[in-house]
Design a protein around this motif. Structure first.
Motif, short mmCIF file in Angstrom:
data_model
loop_
_atom_site.label_atom_id
_atom_site.label_comp_id
_atom_site.label_asym_id
_atom_site.label_seq_id
_atom_site.Cartn_x
_atom_site.Cartn_y
_atom_site.Cartn_z
N SER A 1 0.84 -1.19 0.00
CA SER A 1 0.00 0.00 0.00
C SER A 1 0.87 1.24 0.00
N VAL A 2 0.26 2.40 -0.22
CA VAL A 2 1.00 3.65 -0.20
C VAL A 2 1.61 3.88 1.19
N ASP A 3 0.85 3.57 2.23
CA ASP A 3 1.36 3.73 3.59
C ASP A 3 2.56 2.83 3.84
N ASP A 4 2.50 1.60 3.30
CA ASP A 4 3.63 0.67 3.45
C ASP A 4 4.89 1.24 2.79
N ILE A 5 4.73 1.74 1.58
CA ILE A 5 5.87 2.28 0.83
C ILE A 5 6.47 3.48 1.55
N VAL A 6 5.61 4.37 2.04
CA VAL A 6 6.09 5.55 2.76
C VAL A 6 6.82 5.14 4.05
N HIS A 7 6.27 4.15 4.75
CA HIS A 7 6.89 3.68 5.99
C HIS A 7 8.25 3.06 5.70
N LEU A 8 8.32 2.20 4.70
CA LEU A 8 9.59 1.56 4.35
C LEU A 8 10.63 2.58 3.88
N THR A 9 10.16 3.58 3.10
CA THR A 9 11.06 4.63 2.65
C THR A 9 11.63 5.40 3.84
N ASP A 10 10.77 5.70 4.79
CA ASP A 10 11.20 6.42 5.99
C ASP A 10 12.25 5.62 6.75
N GLU A 11 12.06 4.31 6.85
CA GLU A 11 13.03 3.46 7.55
C GLU A 11 14.37 3.45 6.83
N CYS A 12 14.32 3.40 5.50
CA CYS A 12 15.56 3.40 4.71
C CYS A 12 16.31 4.73 4.87
N LEU A 13 15.56 5.83 4.91
CA LEU A 13 16.20 7.14 5.03
C LEU A 13 16.82 7.36 6.40
N LYS A 14 16.39 6.58 7.38
CA LYS A 14 16.98 6.69 8.72
C LYS A 14 18.28 5.90 8.84
N CYS A 15 18.54 5.03 7.87
CA CYS A 15 19.75 4.19 7.92
C CYS A 15 20.95 4.96 7.38
N THR A 16 21.36 5.97 8.13
CA THR A 16 22.47 6.83 7.68
C THR A 16 23.64 6.75 8.65
N TYR A 17 23.87 5.58 9.22
CA TYR A 17 24.95 5.41 10.18
C TYR A 17 26.26 5.14 9.45
N PHE A 18 27.34 5.64 10.02
CA PHE A 18 28.66 5.33 9.48
C PHE A 18 29.67 5.35 10.63
N VAL A 19 30.83 4.80 10.37
CA VAL A 19 31.88 4.69 11.40
C VAL A 19 33.06 5.55 10.99
N TYR A 20 33.54 6.33 11.94
CA TYR A 20 34.74 7.14 11.71
C TYR A 20 35.60 7.07 12.96
N GLN A 21 36.83 6.58 12.79
CA GLN A 21 37.78 6.42 13.89
C GLN A 21 37.14 5.63 15.05
N ASN A 22 36.51 4.51 14.66
CA ASN A 22 35.91 3.56 15.61
C ASN A 22 34.73 4.15 16.39
N LYS A 23 34.16 5.22 15.91
CA LYS A 23 32.97 5.79 16.54
C LYS A 23 31.82 5.80 15.54
N PHE A 24 30.62 5.51 16.03
CA PHE A 24 29.43 5.49 15.17
C PHE A 24 28.77 6.86 15.15
N TYR A 25 28.37 7.26 13.94
CA TYR A 25 27.70 8.54 13.76
C TYR A 25 26.43 8.33 12.94
N GLN A 26 25.49 9.24 13.10
CA GLN A 26 24.29 9.24 12.25
C GLN A 26 24.21 10.56 11.51
N GLN A 27 24.06 10.46 10.19
CA GLN A 27 23.90 11.65 9.36
C GLN A 27 22.52 12.24 9.60
N THR A 28 22.47 13.53 9.91
CA THR A 28 21.19 14.16 10.27
C THR A 28 20.63 15.04 9.17
N GLU A 29 21.40 15.33 8.14
CA GLU A 29 20.92 16.13 7.02
C GLU A 29 21.14 15.37 5.72
#
Length: 259
Positions: free
Chosen positions: A14-42
């Protein structure tokens, strides 16, 4: 998505399912730098296949709102990825530029103005004539070296033909004037000769191929084909493909891979 009547033909979500899944994918912005985890906020995550789609949708919305609310909007506006081309009255350029940069604090545009009646957009040089018409040529930066895939390199012949095809296709489709098109093709010929391309490849870049009656039937093709990747070895790979052509329904694709 709600206005797309063909959506049920492509997915059971459904449209709601697609929007929800898209939102979850857009939140997956984690990366590691010098052994520390960060989340991209923009912005969107670099490397995600979803990012270019979302970024383009967002820019379309931003542009539409900016043009709709501008006191003096451009007469012509086109964008490709992150490059825009505008035609508007000169005295309104600065105010529109400021207006665009006020739409989102995280998105700032830069500006390049027309010089000597010329303005580059991607690989195209737009030239404004004295009659007000627009002519186009191929644009190359001053640092461009005309270095292409060397004909002596260890690549299949179709890769080298593709270089020629691409350059000639651009000359035919970007250059607007016949005389300029001839000059561009001469430039291409000279550049390819320096890369050791023989005249027969430059003059006849497209190989003669037999039309496969099943070529456009993607579903049928996927049922009968499987992919096997082997290292490219000059001379041997061509012989393997020749033998496979005799015993397979679809002609094999010859690519260069790292041994």
């Amino acid at each position: 998505l709600e206005k797309d009547n063909t959506l049920p033909q492509r997915t059971k979500l459904s449209v709601d399912d697609i929007v929800h899944l898209t939102d979850e994918c857009l939140k997956c912005t984690y990366f590691v730098y010098q052994n520390k985890f960060y989340q991209q906020t923009e912005g969107t995550a670099m490397g995600s296949p979803l990012s270019p789609v979302i970024a383009n949708l967002y820019m379309e919305d931003l542009e539409s709102e900016a043009i709709k609310t501008a006191r003096h909007p451009p007469r012509f506006y086109k964008r490709y990825v992150d490059d825009s081309f505008l035609i508007m009255t000169a005295r309104f350029v600065d105010s529109f530029f400021e207006h665009m940069n006020s739409q989102d604090e995280s998105i700032k545009f830069t500006i390049e103005r027309e010089e000597e009646n010329q303005l580059a957009f991607l690989d195209t040089l737009a030239i404004r004539t004295h009659t007000g018409e627009i002519q186009t040529k191929v644009f190359r930066k001053s640092t461009h070296t005309d270095q292409y895939l060397d004909y002596r390199s260890h690549h299949p012949l179709e890769h080298k033909r593709s270089v020629v095809n691409t350059l000639l296709y651009r000359a035919d489709n970007v250059v607007s004037e016949e005389n300029d098109r001839k000059d561009e093709k001469q430039h291409i010929t000279d550049a390819l000769k320096r890369c050791h391309y023989p005249p027969w490849v430059i003059k006849n870049p497209k190989p003669k191929t037999r039309q496969d009656p099943h070529e456009n039937n993607t579903q049928d093709r996927s049922r009968y084909t499987r992919t096997t990747v082997i290292p490219y070895i000059k001379g041997l790979s061509e012989k393997i493909r020749s033998e496979l052509k005799k015993n397979t329904r679809y002609p094999p694709c010859l690519n260069r891979t790292t041994p």
